[in-house]
Write an enzyme that holds these catalytic residues in place. Structure first.
Site, PDB file in Angstrom:
ATOM      1  N   LYS A 180       0.873  -1.183   0.000  1.00 32.84           N
ATOM      2  CA  LYS A 180       0.000   0.000   0.000  1.00 32.84           C
ATOM      3  C   LYS A 180       0.900   1.220   0.000  1.00 32.84           C
ATOM      4  O   LYS A 180       2.032   1.158   0.486  1.00 32.84           O
ATOM      5  CB  LYS A 180      -0.883  -0.008   1.266  1.00 32.84           C
ATOM      6  CG  LYS A 180      -2.121   0.847   1.173  1.00 32.84           C
ATOM      7  CD  LYS A 180      -3.292   0.131   0.527  1.00 32.84           C
ATOM      8  CE  LYS A 180      -4.449   1.074   0.306  1.00 32.84           C
ATOM      9  NZ  LYS A 180      -5.669   0.380  -0.109  1.00 32.84           N
ATOM     10  N   ASP A 195      -7.080   4.328  -4.524  1.00 31.07           N
ATOM     11  CA  ASP A 195      -7.683   4.271  -3.189  1.00 31.07           C
ATOM     12  C   ASP A 195      -8.225   5.686  -2.969  1.00 31.07           C
ATOM     13  O   ASP A 195      -8.470   6.412  -3.947  1.00 31.07           O
ATOM     14  CB  ASP A 195      -6.635   3.863  -2.136  1.00 31.07           C
ATOM     15  CG  ASP A 195      -7.249   3.557  -0.764  1.00 31.07           C
ATOM     16  OD1 ASP A 195      -7.830   2.475  -0.609  1.00 31.07           O
ATOM     17  OD2 ASP A 195      -7.172   4.400   0.156  1.00 31.07           O
TER      18      ASP A 195
HETATM   19  P1  NDP Z   1     -12.743   8.085  -2.772  1.00 26.17           P
HETATM   20  O1  NDP Z   1     -11.621   9.045  -2.671  1.00 26.17           O
HETATM   21  O2  NDP Z   1     -13.354   7.849  -4.105  1.00 26.17           O
HETATM   22  O3  NDP Z   1     -13.908   8.488  -1.755  1.00 26.17           O
HETATM   23  C1  NDP Z   1     -13.653   8.596  -0.398  1.00 26.17           C
HETATM   24  C2  NDP Z   1     -14.894   9.126   0.283  1.00 26.17           C
HETATM   25  O4  NDP Z   1     -14.711   9.061   1.695  1.00 26.17           O
HETATM   26  C3  NDP Z   1     -15.211  10.565  -0.041  1.00 26.17           C
HETATM   27  O5  NDP Z   1     -16.587  10.757   0.023  1.00 26.17           O
HETATM   28  C4  NDP Z   1     -14.495  11.309   1.086  1.00 26.17           C
HETATM   29  O6  NDP Z   1     -15.034  12.586   1.363  1.00 26.17           O
HETATM   30  C5  NDP Z   1     -14.719  10.386   2.244  1.00 26.17           C
HETATM   31  N1  NDP Z   1     -13.608  10.515   3.199  1.00 26.17           N
HETATM   32  C6  NDP Z   1     -12.298  10.335   2.954  1.00 26.17           C
HETATM   33  N2  NDP Z   1     -11.569  10.583   4.051  1.00 26.17           N
HETATM   34  C7  NDP Z   1     -12.439  10.942   4.998  1.00 26.17           C
HETATM   35  C8  NDP Z   1     -12.306  11.310   6.356  1.00 26.17           C
HETATM   36  N3  NDP Z   1     -11.105  11.357   6.952  1.00 26.17           N
HETATM   37  N4  NDP Z   1     -13.456  11.586   7.042  1.00 26.17           N
HETATM   38  C9  NDP Z   1     -14.669  11.522   6.447  1.00 26.17           C
HETATM   39  N5  NDP Z   1     -14.852  11.189   5.146  1.00 26.17           N
HETATM   40  C10 NDP Z   1     -13.755  10.891   4.455  1.00 26.17           C
HETATM   41  O7  NDP Z   1     -12.189   6.713  -2.143  1.00 26.17           O
HETATM   42  P2  NDP Z   1     -12.753   5.235  -2.313  1.00 26.17           P
HETATM   43  O8  NDP Z   1     -14.219   5.256  -2.471  1.00 26.17           O
HETATM   44  O9  NDP Z   1     -11.926   4.563  -3.335  1.00 26.17           O
HETATM   45  O10 NDP Z   1     -12.355   4.578  -0.910  1.00 26.17           O
HETATM   46  C11 NDP Z   1     -13.236   4.576   0.215  1.00 26.17           C
HETATM   47  C12 NDP Z   1     -12.788   3.513   1.202  1.00 26.17           C
HETATM   48  O11 NDP Z   1     -12.811   2.221   0.560  1.00 26.17           O
HETATM   49  C13 NDP Z   1     -11.372   3.653   1.749  1.00 26.17           C
HETATM   50  O12 NDP Z   1     -11.336   3.173   3.067  1.00 26.17           O
HETATM   51  C14 NDP Z   1     -10.562   2.727   0.867  1.00 26.17           C
HETATM   52  O13 NDP Z   1      -9.370   2.282   1.498  1.00 26.17           O
HETATM   53  C15 NDP Z   1     -11.559   1.586   0.706  1.00 26.17           C
HETATM   54  N6  NDP Z   1     -11.319   0.707  -0.437  1.00 26.17           N
HETATM   55  C16 NDP Z   1     -11.301   1.211  -1.701  1.00 26.17           C
HETATM   56  C17 NDP Z   1     -11.114   0.364  -2.767  1.00 26.17           C
HETATM   57  C18 NDP Z   1     -11.197   0.845  -4.171  1.00 26.17           C
HETATM   58  O14 NDP Z   1     -11.233  -0.005  -5.060  1.00 26.17           O
HETATM   59  N7  NDP Z   1     -11.255   2.134  -4.450  1.00 26.17           N
HETATM   60  C19 NDP Z   1     -10.848  -1.077  -2.564  1.00 26.17           C
HETATM   61  C20 NDP Z   1     -10.989  -1.508  -1.186  1.00 26.17           C
HETATM   62  C21 NDP Z   1     -11.179  -0.627  -0.180  1.00 26.17           C
HETATM   63  P3  NDP Z   1     -14.252  13.900   0.896  1.00 26.17           P
HETATM   64  O15 NDP Z   1     -14.589  14.057  -0.539  1.00 26.17           O
HETATM   65  O16 NDP Z   1     -14.799  14.986   1.754  1.00 26.17           O
HETATM   66  O17 NDP Z   1     -12.805  13.641   1.147  1.00 26.17           O
END
Ligand code: NDP
Length: 451
Positions: free
Chosen positions: A131, A171
């Site tokens: 990662k 991610d």
């Molecule tokens: P994105 O960047 O597309 O979306 C992340 C979302 O979470 C946004 O709405 C963001 O809001 C919110 N967010 C991020 N950080 C925070 C925080 N500290 N507090 C509150 N809200 C937060 O990321 P993904 O959808 O790709 O990833 C989401 C989760 O899924 C993560 O935990 C990631 O590790 C996990 N994941 C993702 C995979 C993938 O294929 N993409 C695979 C497996 C797991 P804002 O816009 O305000 O930052």
């Protein structure tokens, strides 16, 4: 190390981890969850203890940290920090996403990489775990600034990755735009077109269903859990957090399967749509978040629904909760509220979104609770399928990839049942996922000697 009492074994192991990795609280939390569920199994199988397999799994094979200088549109110089934690390559090349977010640090990448090793093992595909990312914040940056950052980041990272060594993906903060810029720079530096990153565009080596895979997979997993109780997602009210890649496609699949998704959020607040989203509203959300890069509050203004500033969705009454934003977003208190409001299924789209207390509240209540490493493994699984298609230089159809994704999620579910079923019939999916993920990696490490 106490080899008789699982509780004492866990305490001894955690004292070792904490002393060795001071201040890395998310990493401690991720290791604790694993040791707690593995200790009894390890005591019964002491060969893993004698070979110090768990100690070795909790020590990255390699950690890379580097300077990332870049220039903004006004000519100002910025410095960010880049990381790649190459955790374990026992069953395949390092594989795992890149996160661009201002809150990241080495401890966060170590927790994510540690989880990734077990998750990748669960997919049954030949992928090790890693990662990485940066404390760069893409929010509010122009496309050109993001491109310059990505090019600078890849200039260093390219020395350490490759299609048979380490294959990063997206991610938080790293979506199709960033993968494009990163891939372009890698190709330019190496003068070769290879599958060094996954999540690529479909016209240039990407797999169909990769953007959808994590969200879809998490819903497939929830459906598998519900089936064990003769139930289904149809008609269920689903609270979802986040509004990025994982959350958007979780909404899409819940709708397709007849459920009612009612919430989304971002780091500023939560929207609650009591009528539920539909495909038209989802199209607006995708446009708002992916094209305009706006805030989720704008949905509340457009559709005249409640917006809860600085709040998470866990106070909303729901049958199913799907945290799809970030780590530790469900506190112990929020978990109790969810349970009181009748929530009986939690499927984690995010990585480690439940705090230690929340996780134990769900396990104590014996609800259907799937940890991220099982429920969100669909994303990396389809990344694995993208790697296969790249190597074979062919593209599978949407239906073919979706079918394989479904099979993989079903298989992970079966492995959780096999290793997580407790007397009385309750399935501890945390234990099941940890044991199943561990055994494959541990056996490979034993076979490969002390490396
Ligand atoms: P994105 O960047 O597309 O979306 C992340 C979302 O979470 C946004 O709405 C963001 O809001 C919110 N967010 C991020 N950080 C925070 C925080 N500290 N507090 C509150 N809200 C937060 O990321 P993904 O959808 O790709 O990833 C989401 C989760 O899924 C993560 O935990 C990631 O590790 C996990 N994941 C993702 C995979 C993938 O294929 N993409 C695979 C497996 C797991 P804002 O816009 O305000 O930052």
């Amino acid at each position: 190390m106490n080899l008789k009492d699982p509780k004492q074994f866990t305490a001894d192991f955690m004292a070792y981890i904490q002393a060795r990795n001071p201040g890395e609280k998310e990493f401690h939390q991720a290791v604790l969850e694993v040791v707690e569920t593995l200790s009894e199994f390890l005591i019964k199988n002491p060969r893993y203890i004698h070979s110090k397999i768990l100690e070795r799994m909790a020590e990255p094979e390699r950690v890379i940290q580097f300077r990332v200088p870049w220039i903004d549109d006004n000519g100002n110089i910025h410095l960010n920090r880049g990381y790649r934690v190459e955790m374990n390559s026992a069953i395949g090349p390092y594989k795992g996403g890149l996160r661009f977010h201002p809150t990241v640090n080495l401890g966060i990448f170590k927790f994510l990489a540690f989880e990734q090793v077990l998750k990748n093992s669960l997919t049954s595909l030949p992928m090790g775990g890693g990662k990485g990312g940066s404390d760069f914040d893409p929010k509010g940056k122009s496309d050109n600034e993001v491109m310059r950052f990505c090019q600078s980041f890849m200039t260093e990272l390219s020395r350490h990755i490759g299609p048979n060594t380490d294959i990063p993906a997206g991610d938080i903060g790293v979506g199709g735009r960033e993968i494009g810029f990163l891939f372009g720079q890698y190709k330019r530096l190496r003068n070769e077109f290879t599958g060094v990153l996954t999540g690529k565009g479909v016209g240039w080596g990407g797999s169909l269903i990769r953007p959808e895979a994590t969200g879809y997979g998490a819903v497939y997993f929830a459906e598998e859990m519900l089936k064990t109780r003769g139930d289904s997602i149809k008609g269920k009210t689903v609270a979802i957090s986040g509004s990025g890649n994982v959350a958007q496609f979780a909404v899409e699949k819940v709708l397709e399967m007849g459920g009612k998704p009612v919430s989304l959020s971002d780091s500023n607040g939560t929207i609650f749509d009591p009528d539920g989203f539909d495909l038209e509203k989802l199209e607006y959300i995708k446009l708002l978040k992916n094209a305009y890069r706006g805030r989720i509050r704008e949905y509340a203004d457009k559709y005249d629904v409640p917006y809860y500033e600085n709040k998470k969705p866990w106070g909303i009454k729901c049958d199913v909760a799907m945290p799809c934003a970030t780590q530790n977003e469900i506190s112990g208190e929020a978990a109790v509220t969810l349970l009181k409001n009748g929530c009986t299924v939690v499927a984690e789209g995010a990585n480690m979104p439940s705090t230690y207390d929340a996780e134990h509240a769900f396990l104590d209540a014996k609800i259907l609770y799937a940890p991220g490493k099982a429920a969100n493994a669909g994303g990396v699984a389809v990344s694995g399928l993208e790697m296969t298609q790249n190597s074979m230089r062919l593209s599978w159809t949407r239906e073919e990839v979706d079918e394989k994704l479904k099979d993989i999620m079903k298989n992970i579910h079966s492995m959780c049942l096999k290793h997580g079923k407790e007397p009385g019939g309750f399935v501890n999916y945390v234990k099941g996922a940890n044991i199943a993920g561990f055994v494959k990696v541990a056996n490979a490490m034993m076979a490969q000697g002390l490396v």
